[in-house]
Scaffold this active site. Structure first.
Site, PDB file in Angstrom:
ATOM      1  N   LYS A   1      18.205 111.710  56.579  1.00  0.00           N
ATOM      2  CA  LYS A   1      17.183 111.536  55.544  1.00  0.00           C
ATOM      3  C   LYS A   1      17.630 112.346  54.338  1.00  0.00           C
ATOM      4  CE  LYS A   1      12.249 111.902  54.524  1.00  0.00           C
ATOM      5  NZ  LYS A   1      10.869 111.876  55.036  1.00  0.00           N
TER       6      LYS A   1
ATOM      7  N   GLU B   1      17.653 116.176  57.856  1.00  0.00           N
ATOM      8  CA  GLU B   1      17.180 116.055  56.467  1.00  0.00           C
ATOM      9  C   GLU B   1      17.600 117.255  55.618  1.00  0.00           C
ATOM     10  OE1 GLU B   1      13.115 115.281  53.836  1.00  0.00           O
ATOM     11  OE2 GLU B   1      12.909 115.884  55.919  1.00  0.00           O
TER      12      GLU B   1
END
Length: 300
Positions: A218, A181
């Site tokens: 993400k 992420e």
């Protein structure tokens, strides 16, 4: 063999299931804020243990709600304290999978380092190996860790992506699927430029992975719609999911719905409007409405 079967079932669900990931992983610093949003003030607890008990009650209420249903929700991200607690005498990860068919993930990062080169790297994760061993014992499927990009600084962005993939490999080697992420701050003045650099760096790292390695990504909802489409088709990528990043629920859903194949992994936008004082009926109705709206934006 059971765990291997479970892993394959969960991998298939994450790769091709319809739905989104619920992020229930506010930790340390963000827990009081999450509780306050839920209507539980800081005066209600006097230490971390009491605070974490209250937040576990909130998460338990969400997870046990009939609205929190596998038809809409593919996975849920927990934080360490939640993984180590139980729901109805089952470890949280087991409850999610065995009762709900929802795939459990664990947030493993320890927060962000100070800003340098326009980015915030992850702080060192001192107990990572021990934490991953416990996650495997608790039947967790994957992990999540966050860095933040504030400026279109090529050096900083490269450092973020290299750090994410280096830790991601360590996680994969333990038998877990890492969610990588590298968040681009939605308020960044050069967000689109940051995303261009970020995509190139991610592609470089994906190209270096061994054939068997799988990761999830993400990412912030991109400025240019469908900008991450080519990452979705990379054989190493199980799924690309989006964070809400501070957008309110409606705006996050609106932006998400314009990005085909991108699914939500929202935390703030998921718990918006839920309060401790709501009756179960009101709570479940509000949660159900939110979940259906995020789901609809995720299946475009």
């Amino acid at each position: 063999m059971k765990n291997r079967e479970r892993y394959i079932a969960q991998l298939n669900r994450m790769h091709s299931g319809k739905g989104f990931i619920a992020a229930l992983d506010q930790s340390g610093g963000s827990t009081p804020k999450a509780l306050a949003q839920y209507g539980v003030q800081e005066s209600s607890f006097s230490n971390d243990e009491e605070m974490y008990t209250l937040v576990h009650e909130m998460r338990t209420r969400i997870i046990k709600s009939p609205a929190f249903d596998r038809e809409y929700i593919l996975g849920a991200i927990l934080f360490e304290n939640t993984m180590d607690r139980k729901i109805d005498d089952q470890w949280t990860a087991d409850y999610l999978w065995e009762k709900k068919s929802i795939v459990p993930f664990l947030k493993v990062d320890k927060g962000l380092a100070d800003l340098a080169n326009g980015v915030q790297l992850m702080k060192p994760i001192s107990n990572l190996d021990e934490l991953l061993t416990r996650a495997v014992e608790r039947n967790v499927f994957g992990t999540k860790m966050r860095s933040v990009i504030k400026e279109a600084n090529a050096t900083g962005i490269r450092e973020v992506v290299e750090q994410q993939f280096a830790v991601g490999l360590q996680i994969f080697d333990k038998g877990l699927i890492p969610i990588i992420e590298p968040e681009v701050d939605i308020y960044s003045a050069d967000k689109a430029k940051s995303e261009e650099i970020l995509k190139e760096e991610i592609k470089k790292q994906l190209d270096l992975l061994g054939k068997e390695v799988k990761v999830m990504l993400k990412l912030s909802i991109p400025t240019v719609n469908d900008f991450y489409k080519e990452l979705m088709s990379d054989p190493h990528v199980v799924r690309v999911v989006a964070l809400s990043g501070g957008y309110g629920q409606d705006e996050a859903n609106e932006k998400l719905s314009q990005n085909h194949g991108l699914i939500a992994s929202f935390s703030r936008a998921l718990s918006e409007g839920l309060t401790a004082g709501q009756s179960d009926d009101d709570f479940n109705t509000k949660l159900g409405k939110t979940i259906k709206e995020i789901y609809a934006a995720s299946i475009t």
